[in-house]
Design a protein around this motif. Structure first.
Motif, PDB file in Angstrom:
ATOM      1  N   THR A   1       0.849  -1.191   0.000  1.00 16.66           N
ATOM      2  CA  THR A   1       0.000   0.000   0.000  1.00 16.66           C
ATOM      3  C   THR A   1       0.885   1.242   0.000  1.00 16.66           C
ATOM      4  O   THR A   1       2.083   1.162   0.289  1.00 16.66           O
TER       5      THR A   1
ATOM      6  N   ALA B   1       0.822   3.439   2.147  1.00 14.46           N
ATOM      7  CA  ALA B   1       1.212   3.677   3.545  1.00 14.46           C
ATOM      8  C   ALA B   1       2.403   2.826   3.966  1.00 14.46           C
ATOM      9  O   ALA B   1       2.886   2.945   5.080  1.00 14.46           O
ATOM     10  N   GLY B   2       2.865   1.947   3.073  1.00 11.08           N
ATOM     11  CA  GLY B   2       4.029   1.130   3.386  1.00 11.08           C
ATOM     12  C   GLY B   2       3.698  -0.256   3.920  1.00 11.08           C
ATOM     13  O   GLY B   2       4.593  -1.049   4.186  1.00 11.08           O
ATOM     14  N   GLU B   3       2.422  -0.564   4.076  1.00 14.70           N
ATOM     15  CA  GLU B   3       2.042  -1.901   4.529  1.00 14.70           C
ATOM     16  C   GLU B   3       2.233  -2.867   3.368  1.00 14.70           C
ATOM     17  O   GLU B   3       2.051  -2.518   2.211  1.00 14.70           O
TER      18      GLU B   3
ATOM     19  N   GLN C   1      -6.595   5.031  -3.153  1.00  8.50           N
ATOM     20  CA  GLN C   1      -5.711   4.458  -2.135  1.00  8.50           C
ATOM     21  C   GLN C   1      -4.795   3.484  -2.868  1.00  8.50           C
ATOM     22  O   GLN C   1      -5.058   2.283  -2.909  1.00  8.50           O
TER      23      GLN C   1
END
Length: 134
Positions: A48, A50-52, A99
């Motif tokens: 993602t 967000a870095g996940e 996203q």
């Protein structure tokens, strides 16, 4: 030439005559083993913005690995002969929510190396294109 030198040369010649065919057969067996790889082994990573990240390992023939639906994923890939871009796209609608996610698939499908990476606007769009792989 001394007797010791002649004996050493004969020993070296005999050793080469015995070792050369063995080494050649080992090299040929190694080349054959790497040239013909059955099935598939794919490492799938979804990231993602967000870095996940989540990763899976999928094997086909036999179907398995660390994947939630290996049989379904392998069956879908067999239908397109491992061509990830040729997977059928699900026509369900997705939201326009931005996203971003990135899907990466690396490994091999039979003798063909796989190096796939694509960015999607959200997870729904990714699933439409890559289900049941992701």
């Amino acid at each position: 030439m001394t007797v010791a030198t002649t004996a050493a040369r004969r020993f070296a010649a005999i050793t080469l005559c015995v070792a050369a065919p063995l080494a050649a057969s080992c090299l040929t067996a190694r080349a054959d083993a790497t040239a013909r790889r059955p099935g598939a082994e794919l490492f799938i990573t979804v990231r993602t913005a967000a870095g996940e990240a989540r990763s899976m390992r999928l094997t086909c023939e036999p179907d398995g690995g660390i994947h939630p639906r290996p049989e379904e994923a392998c069956d879908a890939l067999r239908e397109v002969d491992g061509d990830i871009d040729a997977l059928p796209v699900d026509d369900r609608p997705c939201t326009f929510l931005y996203q971003p996610v990135r899907a990466e698939v690396r490994g091999h499908w039979g003798d063909t190396e796989t190096d796939y990476a694509r960015d999607f606007s959200n997870a729904c769009v990714m699933r439409r294109h890559l289900s049941p792989l992701v």
